[in-house]
Design an enzyme around this catalytic site. Structure first.
Site, PDB file in Angstrom:
ATOM      1  N   LYS A 180       0.864  -1.185   0.000  1.00  0.00           N
ATOM      2  CA  LYS A 180       0.000   0.000   0.000  1.00  0.00           C
ATOM      3  C   LYS A 180       0.899   1.232   0.000  1.00  0.00           C
ATOM      4  O   LYS A 180       1.468   1.607   1.026  1.00  0.00           O
ATOM      5  CB  LYS A 180      -0.905   0.043   1.243  1.00  0.00           C
ATOM      6  CG  LYS A 180      -1.965   1.131   1.094  1.00  0.00           C
ATOM      7  CD  LYS A 180      -2.381   1.764   2.385  1.00  0.00           C
ATOM      8  CE  LYS A 180      -1.617   2.985   2.773  1.00  0.00           C
ATOM      9  NZ  LYS A 180      -1.695   4.156   1.892  1.00  0.00           N
ATOM     10  N   GLU A 183      -1.046   7.360  -0.289  1.00  0.00           N
ATOM     11  CA  GLU A 183      -2.163   7.737  -1.170  1.00  0.00           C
ATOM     12  C   GLU A 183      -1.825   8.947  -2.029  1.00  0.00           C
ATOM     13  O   GLU A 183      -2.457   9.167  -3.058  1.00  0.00           O
ATOM     14  CB  GLU A 183      -3.438   7.999  -0.357  1.00  0.00           C
ATOM     15  CG  GLU A 183      -3.329   9.013   0.771  1.00  0.00           C
ATOM     16  CD  GLU A 183      -2.843   8.398   2.090  1.00  0.00           C
ATOM     17  OE1 GLU A 183      -1.955   7.531   2.067  1.00  0.00           O
ATOM     18  OE2 GLU A 183      -3.359   8.817   3.141  1.00  0.00           O
ATOM     19  N   GLY A 233       6.849   5.196   7.917  1.00  0.00           N
ATOM     20  CA  GLY A 233       6.033   6.401   7.965  1.00  0.00           C
ATOM     21  C   GLY A 233       6.243   7.115   9.281  1.00  0.00           C
ATOM     22  O   GLY A 233       7.276   6.939   9.937  1.00  0.00           O
ATOM     23  N   GLY A 234       5.253   7.900   9.692  1.00  0.00           N
ATOM     24  CA  GLY A 234       5.382   8.714  10.888  1.00  0.00           C
ATOM     25  C   GLY A 234       5.128   7.911  12.166  1.00  0.00           C
ATOM     26  O   GLY A 234       4.547   6.821  12.146  1.00  0.00           O
ATOM     27  N   GLY A 238       2.664   4.754  12.945  1.00  0.00           N
ATOM     28  CA  GLY A 238       3.413   3.542  13.284  1.00  0.00           C
ATOM     29  C   GLY A 238       2.894   2.892  14.559  1.00  0.00           C
ATOM     30  O   GLY A 238       2.771   1.664  14.643  1.00  0.00           O
ATOM     31  N   GLU A 255       9.736   1.505  10.440  1.00  0.00           N
ATOM     32  CA  GLU A 255      10.766   2.508  10.123  1.00  0.00           C
ATOM     33  C   GLU A 255      10.085   3.859  10.276  1.00  0.00           C
ATOM     34  O   GLU A 255       9.286   4.255   9.424  1.00  0.00           O
ATOM     35  CB  GLU A 255      11.257   2.327   8.681  1.00  0.00           C
ATOM     36  CG  GLU A 255      12.025   1.062   8.430  1.00  0.00           C
ATOM     37  CD  GLU A 255      13.378   1.043   9.120  1.00  0.00           C
ATOM     38  OE1 GLU A 255      13.951   2.117   9.370  1.00  0.00           O
ATOM     39  OE2 GLU A 255      13.845  -0.062   9.426  1.00  0.00           O
ATOM     40  N   CYS A 294      13.716  11.205   6.104  1.00  0.00           N
ATOM     41  CA  CYS A 294      13.659  10.739   7.497  1.00  0.00           C
ATOM     42  C   CYS A 294      14.979  10.965   8.209  1.00  0.00           C
ATOM     43  O   CYS A 294      15.010  11.207   9.405  1.00  0.00           O
ATOM     44  CB  CYS A 294      13.254   9.274   7.534  1.00  0.00           C
ATOM     45  SG  CYS A 294      14.282   8.246   6.481  1.00  0.00           S
ATOM     46  N   GLU A 393       9.762  16.110  14.779  1.00  0.00           N
ATOM     47  CA  GLU A 393      10.181  16.028  13.387  1.00  0.00           C
ATOM     48  C   GLU A 393       9.360  17.008  12.543  1.00  0.00           C
ATOM     49  O   GLU A 393       8.134  16.908  12.500  1.00  0.00           O
ATOM     50  CB  GLU A 393       9.931  14.594  12.882  1.00  0.00           C
ATOM     51  CG  GLU A 393      10.466  14.350  11.500  1.00  0.00           C
ATOM     52  CD  GLU A 393      10.099  12.967  10.982  1.00  0.00           C
ATOM     53  OE1 GLU A 393       8.935  12.547  11.154  1.00  0.00           O
ATOM     54  OE2 GLU A 393      10.970  12.320  10.395  1.00  0.00           O
TER      55      GLU A 393
HETATM   56  P1  NAD Z   1       2.383   8.590   7.415  1.00  0.00           P
HETATM   57  O1  NAD Z   1       2.605   7.886   8.710  1.00  0.00           O
HETATM   58  O2  NAD Z   1       1.366   9.654   7.365  1.00  0.00           O
HETATM   59  O3  NAD Z   1       1.997   7.559   6.280  1.00  0.00           O
HETATM   60  C1  NAD Z   1       2.822   6.473   5.934  1.00  0.00           C
HETATM   61  C2  NAD Z   1       1.958   5.400   5.314  1.00  0.00           C
HETATM   62  O4  NAD Z   1       1.099   4.866   6.315  1.00  0.00           O
HETATM   63  C3  NAD Z   1       1.041   5.892   4.209  1.00  0.00           C
HETATM   64  O5  NAD Z   1       0.935   4.907   3.218  1.00  0.00           O
HETATM   65  C4  NAD Z   1      -0.287   6.083   4.930  1.00  0.00           C
HETATM   66  O6  NAD Z   1      -1.403   6.001   4.092  1.00  0.00           O
HETATM   67  C5  NAD Z   1      -0.244   4.918   5.898  1.00  0.00           C
HETATM   68  N1  NAD Z   1      -1.072   5.070   7.090  1.00  0.00           N
HETATM   69  C6  NAD Z   1      -1.468   6.212   7.706  1.00  0.00           C
HETATM   70  N2  NAD Z   1      -2.226   5.910   8.787  1.00  0.00           N
HETATM   71  C7  NAD Z   1      -2.286   4.569   8.874  1.00  0.00           C
HETATM   72  C8  NAD Z   1      -2.912   3.645   9.771  1.00  0.00           C
HETATM   73  N3  NAD Z   1      -3.637   4.062  10.809  1.00  0.00           N
HETATM   74  N4  NAD Z   1      -2.736   2.329   9.557  1.00  0.00           N
HETATM   75  C9  NAD Z   1      -1.992   1.883   8.522  1.00  0.00           C
HETATM   76  N5  NAD Z   1      -1.411   2.696   7.624  1.00  0.00           N
HETATM   77  C10 NAD Z   1      -1.538   4.035   7.794  1.00  0.00           C
HETATM   78  O7  NAD Z   1       3.824   9.108   6.965  1.00  0.00           O
HETATM   79  P2  NAD Z   1       4.153  10.011   5.701  1.00  0.00           P
HETATM   80  O8  NAD Z   1       3.724  11.398   6.053  1.00  0.00           O
HETATM   81  O9  NAD Z   1       3.658   9.359   4.460  1.00  0.00           O
HETATM   82  O10 NAD Z   1       5.747   9.916   5.657  1.00  0.00           O
HETATM   83  C11 NAD Z   1       6.577  10.721   6.399  1.00  0.00           C
HETATM   84  C12 NAD Z   1       7.099   9.974   7.605  1.00  0.00           C
HETATM   85  O11 NAD Z   1       7.769   8.787   7.196  1.00  0.00           O
HETATM   86  C13 NAD Z   1       8.111  10.779   8.374  1.00  0.00           C
HETATM   87  O12 NAD Z   1       7.872  10.656   9.751  1.00  0.00           O
HETATM   88  C14 NAD Z   1       9.432  10.124   7.997  1.00  0.00           C
HETATM   89  O13 NAD Z   1      10.447  10.298   8.941  1.00  0.00           O
HETATM   90  C15 NAD Z   1       9.025   8.684   7.864  1.00  0.00           C
HETATM   91  N6  NAD Z   1      10.003   7.946   7.060  1.00  0.00           N
HETATM   92  C16 NAD Z   1      10.863   7.097   7.697  1.00  0.00           C
HETATM   93  C17 NAD Z   1      11.832   6.429   6.966  1.00  0.00           C
HETATM   94  C18 NAD Z   1      12.817   5.496   7.640  1.00  0.00           C
HETATM   95  O14 NAD Z   1      13.560   4.818   6.949  1.00  0.00           O
HETATM   96  N7  NAD Z   1      12.865   5.432   8.960  1.00  0.00           N
HETATM   97  C19 NAD Z   1      11.902   6.605   5.584  1.00  0.00           C
HETATM   98  C20 NAD Z   1      11.014   7.474   4.967  1.00  0.00           C
HETATM   99  C21 NAD Z   1      10.062   8.139   5.725  1.00  0.00           C
END
Ligand code: NAD
Length: 499
Positions: A180, A183, A233-234, A238, A255, A294, A393
């Site tokens: 996934k 979006e 993701g965030g 997470g 991550e 990140c 962040e």
């Molecule tokens: P986000 O958490 O908003 O979304 C990440 C993904 O999770 C998206 O596909 C989103 O649709 C999905 N998602 C959102 N809510 C969810 C839920 N309740 N259940 C399951 N899936 C859900 O993050 P973002 O804004 O897309 O990305 C930025 C974040 O990602 C930053 O915090 C960044 O540091 C982190 N990031 C970390 C790494 C790493 O290697 N550690 C790499 C890239 C980005």
């Protein structure tokens, strides 16, 4: 690669489909805020169908039992196809995520590298580990097996790169998956699914559902037929994923974010060349991809004696970064990914100024770029650890400056974060470099560099930056179960019970 114009961006059991609900989503070009593609907006129903297909392909299909050499050969074919389509995919990533085309191309090279690395890793491995059981009558061996159905959830900043760090090892280990993508940036991951098919992956092994996190992502995390969820993701999302996955005791890899220190000692700036390099790299650490990285070096922690000279030069160069559409010639930095992301950055800068930070450059939208989600590279001086902008962040082009006088103070500041993804130390003193690197509580530590990673080396975080590792041998191990097979070559009764 015309898929993004067809609204059939959900791939289940080898077929491209629209969402069951028929709903679609416009994909916005962040450089002008206009839609440039349409994708299917899947929900829980589409997710269930995709998981069902992945489950069937795992339980009844050939892929988990395909010889390792064949799996490795397929991954190498995928890498070759990525190289073939590099230009097109790099451009697509640039438009979708707002990065420069050159960054998009580099991303695609790194994606191909990830596929090659995991192909080589599995191909070179011994099939199992023989254990000395202490008796010639016992044959004991530990073998690796795929985990099963993997849910792979990815963010918008490095859409295809983050997906490849999951997809390549998941396939190398013999799993099936549902991916996934974010979006708002799903297009290159959709394109990759076509390449997997072209490379010969059987139907049902790779599935994609485009759609939001609160429906598709949440359903994947809780789905009883998913064996592993790997999320990038965030922090807030997470935690939700980990909580949902715990109910069915899935394997979980997270991550998450970072608040990454870039520690500069005065001795690194003793020569003009050293000073120039440290400033240049601090600029790169903080502002590449508008800081939406990140591992961005968003906290400059600089020795007090060189602070004024260092920050003045850094701010001067930051103000000269050429912003613009990532596809235009000469552009060095693109926009933020969305209006929402820019609003978040603006609120952090406002809070920093209210808490006493000094604005050295930036702090506003560029006047010459009224369309799109642009924001000027921003340097905030006189920051301290109690400020929100230092603790949380920002994920934008905002660099905070803190200072120190002693090595202990530098280490304490660099470790004073709930995250622990990455950090750097700049010094001409080899002993100090090793001492400080050893004391930093971060998953990656750079000495006199910032940002490079290697597919051979594990990537991931301490603290709230995550659980588990991607890349390297540990990045493959995430996608495996270990099985101990103990064979008695000369069985006889144990006589534990008299009768
Ligand atoms: P986000 O958490 O908003 O979304 C990440 C993904 O999770 C998206 O596909 C989103 O649709 C999905 N998602 C959102 N809510 C969810 C839920 N309740 N259940 C399951 N899936 C859900 O993050 P973002 O804004 O897309 O990305 C930025 C974040 O990602 C930053 O915090 C960044 O540091 C982190 N990031 C970390 C790494 C790493 O290697 N550690 C790499 C890239 C980005």
């Amino acid at each position: 690669m015309a898929r993004q114009h067809e609204r059939r961006t959900i791939h289940v059991d080898g077929e491209w489909r629209e969402a069951v609900s028929g709903t679609t989503r416009d994909i916005i070009d962040p450089a002008d805020a206009r839609p440039f593609a349409v994708v299917a907006e899947g929900d829980e129903k589409d997710t269930d169908l995709a998981v069902e297909a992945a489950r069937r392909a795992f339980d009844e299909g050939d892929w988990p039992r395909t010889p390792v050499a064949e799996r490795a050969a397929l991954l190498r074919r995928v890498a070759d196809l990525l190289v073939r389509d590099r230009e097109e995919l790099g451009l697509l990533e640039s438009r979708d995520a707002g990065k420069t085309v050159e960054e998009g191309r580099v991303d695609i090279d790194c994606v191909a590298d990830a596929f090659r690395y995991f192909a080589d890793l599995v191909a070179a491995e011994a099939p199992g580990r023989v254990v000395d059981a202490g008796s010639p009558d016992i044959h004991s061996v530990v073998v690796h097996e795929p985990v099963g159905v993997c849910a792979l959830i990815t963010p918008w900043n490095y859409p295809l790169l983050q997906a490849s760090w999951k997809i390549a090892p998941a396939l190398a280990a013999g799993n099936t998956f549902v991916v996934k993508p974010s979006e708002i940036t799903p297009l290159t991951t959709v394109a990759l699914l076509d390449l997997l098919t072209e490379a010969g992956l059987p139907s049902g092994v790779a599935n994609i559902v485009t759609g939001p996190g609160h429906t598709v992502g949440a359903r994947l995390a809780e789905h009883p037929d998913v064996d592993l969820v790997s999320f990038t993701g965030g922090l807030v999302s997470g935690v939700k994923v980990a909580q949902a996955a715990a109910v069915s005791v899935k394997k979980v890899a997270l991550e998450l974010g970072g608040k990454n220190p870039n520690v500069v000692f005065a001795d690194a700036c003793a020569t003009d060349e050293g000073f120039d390099t440290a400033v240049d790299q601090a600029l790169n650490a903080a502002f590449i991809h508008s800081g939406q990285v990140c591992s961005a070096g968003s906290r400059l922690i600089v020795e007090e004696s060189v602070r004024e000279r260092f920050v003045a030069e850094l701010a001067r160069r930051a103000a000269r970064i050429r912003l613009g559409r990532g596809t235009d010639d000469g552009v060095e930095c693109g926009p933020l990914v969305s209006e929402q992301q820019r609003a978040k950055v603006e609120s952090y800068v406002a809070s920093a100024l209210a808490e006493g930070a000094a604005l050295r450059t930036g702090g506003k939208r560029p006047e010459h770029l009224a369309e799109g989600y642009f924001y000027e590279p921003t340097v905030l001086d006189h920051c301290h650890r109690e400020m929100k902008v230092v603790r949380e962040e920002v994920f934008g082009p905002v660099l905070t400056v803190e200072t120190f006088r002693t090595e202990d103070e530098a280490v304490a500041l660099a470790n004073d974060t709930e995250y622990g993804l990455a950090g750097a130390v700049w010094t001409a003193d080899a002993g100090r470099a090793r001492r400080v690197a050893g004391r930093l509580r971060h998953g990656t530590v750079w000495i006199n560099d910032f940002h490079p990673y290697l597919p051979q080396a594990e990537w991931g975080g301490f603290g709230k930056s995550g659980v588990g590792r991607e890349l390297g041998p540990a990045g493959l191990a995430e996608y495996r179960e270990s099985k101990h097979v103990y064979q008695n070559l000369a069985p006889k009764p144990v006589r534990w019970f008299a009768g």
